[in-house]
Design an enzyme around this catalytic site. Structure first.
Site, PDB file in Angstrom:
ATOM      1  N   GLY A  16     -15.592 115.063  37.749  1.00  0.00           N
ATOM      2  CA  GLY A  16     -15.450 114.717  38.049  1.00  0.00           C
ATOM      3  C   GLY A  16     -14.771 112.869  37.895  1.00  0.00           C
ATOM      4  N   ASN A 109      -6.728 114.186  49.860  1.00  0.00           N
ATOM      5  CA  ASN A 109      -6.935 114.983  48.753  1.00  0.00           C
ATOM      6  C   ASN A 109      -6.630 114.505  47.267  1.00  0.00           C
ATOM      7  OD1 ASN A 109      -7.790 117.379  46.985  1.00  0.00           O
ATOM      8  ND2 ASN A 109      -5.456 118.258  47.457  1.00  0.00           N
ATOM      9  N   HIS A 111      -4.088 116.007  44.126  1.00  0.00           N
ATOM     10  CA  HIS A 111      -3.799 117.775  43.676  1.00  0.00           C
ATOM     11  C   HIS A 111      -3.171 117.457  42.242  1.00  0.00           C
ATOM     12  CE1 HIS A 111      -2.804 121.488  44.101  1.00  0.00           C
ATOM     13  NE2 HIS A 111      -1.477 120.988  43.600  1.00  0.00           N
ATOM     14  N   VAL A 151      -3.161 124.141  53.819  1.00  0.00           N
ATOM     15  CA  VAL A 151      -3.142 123.845  51.559  1.00  0.00           C
ATOM     16  C   VAL A 151      -2.230 123.536  51.916  1.00  0.00           C
ATOM     17  CG1 VAL A 151      -4.713 124.491  50.066  1.00  0.00           C
ATOM     18  CG2 VAL A 151      -5.278 125.702  51.910  1.00  0.00           C
TER      19      VAL A 151
HETATM   20  C1  GAR Z   1      -8.286 117.033  39.002  1.00  0.00           C
HETATM   21  O1  GAR Z   1      -7.149 117.317  38.316  1.00  0.00           O
HETATM   22  C2  GAR Z   1      -7.836 117.618  40.721  1.00  0.00           C
HETATM   23  O2  GAR Z   1      -6.161 116.744  40.925  1.00  0.00           O
HETATM   24  C3  GAR Z   1      -7.818 118.697  40.898  1.00  0.00           C
HETATM   25  O3  GAR Z   1      -8.901 119.404  39.820  1.00  0.00           O
HETATM   26  C4  GAR Z   1      -8.895 118.231  38.796  1.00  0.00           C
HETATM   27  C5  GAR Z   1     -10.657 117.596  39.547  1.00  0.00           C
HETATM   28  O4  GAR Z   1     -11.153 116.900  37.779  1.00  0.00           O
HETATM   29  N1  GAR Z   1      -8.000 119.749  42.280  1.00  0.00           N
HETATM   30  C6  GAR Z   1      -7.351 120.028  42.889  1.00  0.00           C
HETATM   31  O5  GAR Z   1      -6.885 121.206  41.947  1.00  0.00           O
HETATM   32  C7  GAR Z   1      -7.139 120.757  43.775  1.00  0.00           C
HETATM   33  N2  GAR Z   1      -5.858 122.063  44.409  1.00  0.00           N
HETATM   34  P1  GAR Z   1     -12.027 115.770  37.812  1.00  0.00           P
HETATM   35  O6  GAR Z   1     -13.122 117.367  38.851  1.00  0.00           O
HETATM   36  O7  GAR Z   1     -12.345 115.679  36.612  1.00  0.00           O
HETATM   37  O8  GAR Z   1     -12.097 115.344  39.573  1.00  0.00           O
END
Ligand code: GAR
Length: 207
Positions: A16, A109, A111, A151
């Site tokens: 998070g 979202n 990414h 997606v």
């Molecule tokens: C982030 O880097 C986000 O971009 C990625 O997961 C991480 C979450 O970190 N999301 C994806 O890969 C979605 N396909 P966080 O929980 O510390 O925010």
């Protein structure tokens, strides 16, 4: 008179840090949005703790075999809290098309790559950085986009580029990208909730 702040739901699955960046941004009274609810599909997600510390209601909606059922339960929680926008922040499930349709043009979202590069099913978190390093590209970054049924393919709201350095590991690259994510996401949310960037316009210009 100040406009009422946009009401955000943030969906999480993990630590998070992006949720934290959004919560921090909303502490500024001039920021045009507030987080009204946080939902995780995983009970152990540290993001839930961050929400509680910020005084934001946090819920676990456990993932179901049937994504449609998950979507229905999720929508119930969001409605109860009057959420107008849905921000995926490290939420690693693919949302049911009916849920996406219900919140059409109101789901964002983040990414950790320059979409459309290194996106799609199975591409999340560290896997993305691994793939970037394996491909030997010299640039990566992060993208905030609108969520559509396909997606990682919805219209892009904003992107930031970062260099990939010759001695990068997954950890060093992930850190460089995450630093930018934490700046990019609150800014992209601001642009969308103020109407500076509109889903319909972006979707139309891609046709
Ligand atoms: C982030 O880097 C986000 O971009 C990625 O997961 C991480 C979450 O970190 N999301 C994806 O890969 C979605 N396909 P966080 O929980 O510390 O925010």
């Amino acid at each position: 008179m100040r406009r009422p702040r946009a009401r955000l739901a943030v969906l999480v699955s993990g630590r998070g840090t992006n949720l934290q960046a959004i919560l921090d941004a909303t502490r500024d009274p001039d920021y045009p949005a507030e987080v009204v609810v946080v939902v995780s599909d995983r009970p152990g997600a540290y993001a839930l703790e961050r929400a509680r510390q910020a005084g934001v209601p946090a819920y676990v909606v456990p993932w179901r075999k049937d994504p449609k059922e998950f979507g229905v339960r999720l929508a119930e929680v969001l409605e109860r809290h009057g959420a107008q926008w849905v921000c995926l922040a490290g939420f690693l499930r693919i949302l049911d098309p009916e849920f996406v349709e219900r919140y059409r043009g109101r789901i964002l979202n983040i990414h950790p790559s320059l979409l459309p590069a290194f996106g799609g099913k199975g591409m999340y978190g560290e896997r993305v950085h691994q793939a970037v390093l394996q491909a030997g590209v010299r640039e990566s970054g992060c993208t905030v986009h609108f969520v559509t049924a396909e997606v990682d393919a919805g219209p892009v709201v904003a992107q930031v580029r970062v260099p990939v350095l010759p001695d990068d590991t997954v950890e060093t690259l992930a850190r460089r990208v995450a630093e930018q994510e934490h700046r990019l996401y609150p800014e992209a949310i601001r642009r969308v909730v103020t109407g500076e960037v509109r889903f319909e316009e972006l979707a139309q210009s891609r046709r």
